[in-house]
Write an enzyme that holds these catalytic residues in place. Sequence first.
Site, mmCIF file in Angstrom:
data_model
loop_
_atom_site.group_PDB
_atom_site.id
_atom_site.type_symbol
_atom_site.label_atom_id
_atom_site.label_comp_id
_atom_site.label_asym_id
_atom_site.label_seq_id
_atom_site.Cartn_x
_atom_site.Cartn_y
_atom_site.Cartn_z
ATOM 1 C CB THR A 170 -9.491 37.018 12.077
ATOM 2 O OG1 THR A 170 -9.597 38.444 12.074
ATOM 3 C CG2 THR A 170 -10.799 36.399 11.580
ATOM 4 N N GLY A 171 -6.759 36.612 13.728
ATOM 5 C CA GLY A 171 -5.498 37.175 14.198
ATOM 6 C C GLY A 171 -5.408 37.216 15.709
ATOM 7 C CB SER A 172 -7.269 35.713 18.295
ATOM 8 O OG SER A 172 -7.696 34.502 17.689
ATOM 9 C CB SER A 182 0.426 37.181 19.115
ATOM 10 O OG SER A 182 0.316 37.733 17.814
ATOM 11 N N GLY A 183 -0.937 39.412 20.604
ATOM 12 C CA GLY A 183 -1.286 40.825 20.591
ATOM 13 C C GLY A 183 -2.709 41.161 20.978
ATOM 14 N N GLY A 211 -5.507 40.672 19.364
ATOM 15 C CA GLY A 211 -6.459 39.589 19.137
ATOM 16 C C GLY A 211 -6.457 38.590 20.272
ATOM 17 C CE1 TYR A 245 -2.700 48.882 9.580
ATOM 18 C CE2 TYR A 245 -2.008 50.971 10.545
ATOM 19 C CZ TYR A 245 -2.638 49.742 10.662
ATOM 20 O OH TYR A 245 -3.218 49.385 11.859
#
Length: 266
Positions: A13-15, A17-18, A20, A155
Site C-alpha cells: 500500500t502507498g507504493s 512513490s517514496g 513504498g 502522528y
Amino acid sequence: MDLKLSGKRALVTGSSSGLGEAMALLLAAEGAEVVVHGRNETRAKSVTAAIIEAGGKAGYAIGDLATDAGADAVAGAALEGGPIDVLVNNAGSYEHLSWADTSPEDWRETYEVNVISGVRMIQRLVPPMRERGWGRVITIGGGLAIQPMNTHPQYNATLAARHNLAVSLARELKDTGVTSNVVAPGAILVEAVKNLLTQIAPERGWGESWEDIERASTEQLVPNDTGRLGRPEEIASAVAFLASPLAGYISGATLRVDGGTVRSAQ
C-alpha cells in the site's frame, strides 16, 4: 541471495512513490508479482510500468484506504490476479503540527489514514492467508512509536498504534503459518525529506552542498551511529527479507532500520 519470492503475490500500500515504490521495485526484482497501490492512477501506472519494463510482474490498484469503499476497491483489484501472499501496510501520512495546533479532528483523520486503513486491509486479505496456511503481514512503523518527539503528536501516536496492532496480530496468527512484523525506519532520504532539509538549511547554517546539509541535519535533528540518512532501498531490503519464506521463524518482531537512532537494547 535468493529470497524465494518467485510465485508469491504482494500488495504494497502507498507504493506509487517514496518508500513504498522502493519496496515494490525490490519485491518485484526478487521475483514476486507486485500490486502497486496509490490514490493517483498516473503515478501507480508509472511504477507498474517500470516493474514490467525491468522484467517483473505487476499490476495496480487505486483507492483511498481511509474509507471502506476504497479498501474494498483495492482488495478487489489486488485479488483479481490471484491470492495475496504478502501484505505490506505502508500507506500513511503526517503533518508537522504542534500540540497547540493539533485539533481533535486532526487526530481523528490521522488515525483513520495511518491505523484503520491498515486494519481494513488486514481484515480483507489475511483470512485467506490463514486458510492457505502461509502469509506475511509487514507493517511500516518508526522509531517515533517508542521515542516520540514533542511535535506532530498525532502522528507519533499512530505509529505506536501500528506497532501495537502488528504484535497483537502476530499473537492472533499463532500456528497458522502467517507472520506479522514491523519494519521501523529512521529518517529516510525520500524526495520530501530532501526538499524540507534543503529549505530549512540556510536559516540553520547547514551549508549549501547536499553533503553538508545531510551531515548537519543528521547531527542536529536525527543523530544516529552512521552519520547519514537512510536510503529507501535499505528499508525495502528489510521488507523483502521479512516477506520471504526464509523469515518464517520471525513474528511479532520490530526490525529497526534507523542507523541506531533509537538507543535501546531491545
